[in-house]
Scaffold this active site. Sequence first.
Site, PDB file in Angstrom:
ATOM      1  N   ASP A   9       0.788  -1.240   0.064  1.00 25.88           N
ATOM      2  CA  ASP A   9      -0.021  -0.064   0.021  1.00 25.88           C
ATOM      3  C   ASP A   9       1.038   1.278  -0.060  1.00 25.88           C
ATOM      4  O   ASP A   9       0.763   1.962   1.180  1.00 25.88           O
ATOM      5  CB  ASP A   9      -0.980   0.031   1.080  1.00 25.88           C
ATOM      6  CG  ASP A   9      -0.258   0.004   2.666  1.00 25.88           C
ATOM      7  OD1 ASP A   9       0.746  -0.420   2.717  1.00 25.88           O
ATOM      8  OD2 ASP A   9      -1.215   0.310   3.717  1.00 25.88           O
ATOM      9  N   HIS A 238      10.081  -0.730   8.496  1.00 23.54           N
ATOM     10  CA  HIS A 238       8.914  -1.645   8.537  1.00 23.54           C
ATOM     11  C   HIS A 238       9.016  -2.870   7.336  1.00 23.54           C
ATOM     12  O   HIS A 238       9.384  -3.898   7.430  1.00 23.54           O
ATOM     13  CB  HIS A 238       7.521  -1.148   8.875  1.00 23.54           C
ATOM     14  CG  HIS A 238       7.125  -0.370  10.001  1.00 23.54           C
ATOM     15  ND1 HIS A 238       7.400  -0.633  11.536  1.00 23.54           N
ATOM     16  CD2 HIS A 238       6.987   1.049   9.804  1.00 23.54           C
ATOM     17  CE1 HIS A 238       7.269   0.376  12.136  1.00 23.54           C
ATOM     18  NE2 HIS A 238       7.080   1.456  11.104  1.00 23.54           N
TER      19      HIS A 238
END
Length: 301
Positions: A9, A238
């Site tokens: 995303d 991340h």
Amino acid sequence: MKKVILDVDPGIDDAMALALAFKSEKLDILGITTVAGNLPLETTTQNAANVLDVLEGKCKVYKGSEKPLEKHLRTAEHIHGPTGLGYLELPEIKENIAQQDAVTFMAEQINRYPGEITIIAVAPLTNIAKLFKDYPKIDEKIAEIIIMGGAVDVKGNVTEQAEFNIYADPEAANIVFSGKCGKTLVGLDVTLKVLLTAKELDEISCIKNKVSDAVEKMTRFYLDKYENVNKLAGCALHDPLAVGVAIQPDIVKTTPMYLEVVEQEGENRGKVLKKAQGEIIKVCKGVDSDKFLRYYIEALK
Ligand code: BDR
Ligand code: CA
């Protein structure tokens, strides 16, 4: 080479993860699937296509889910910027966006290469949950899902209890967590230990190639947000770490656990709980952060 599908995303750290994946010689990237998360679906899909063009990737981008399985979409422009890529501005590329949707693409590839595909999922798990729902037993044909998400023994980053990707779609996370395939959870327990600071960013700015320049522009914005909004000394890698685990699994130490996610509305929604039985998930509990940071910077060269 490991056959992978990247479910993303973008989002700055997603784009940084794509850069690492495409620079690696160990991954055979079959396609990029997109989902609404950090930004609405149209933007994450277009960002993935634009970034893929910079990376000169040969695969296509497959558009996925517009919203979580049951609840509203909650985006994160406050971290990734209004366009989702910080200070990076890219031309709009349409040609590498496929007609086929993300879930159909995933199913087709998994049936074509049973037992061979790793999905690197660094976004809300909506697409993969739909895949499991629409194609019974397809989970048994997936080699592994490496999931960036969750905060198991640490605090969350959206609420005190929950991490963004899991909080965004807890119902989907529970479906994926119960899948019968290898599963590795790369959560905040490890990703918050991999902080890229101004020093490393200066190193990246000295590399001076098309990809490192793009990463530098995005990361400068992301670092600023981490320092000023999250009050951390660096920005957390991340999503790149999840790609790192696919390339070099020994960069992390894992502990097998059974997990479930709180779906109930309230302060615990999205919290990851340990349970006594279920399907095993390898939870990353330790990471060699210096090694990974070095590896990331070297990959951009
Ligand atoms: C996750 O949330 C998103 O904002 C990032 O892209 C990453 O996938 C971290 O909690
Ligand atoms: Ca992401």
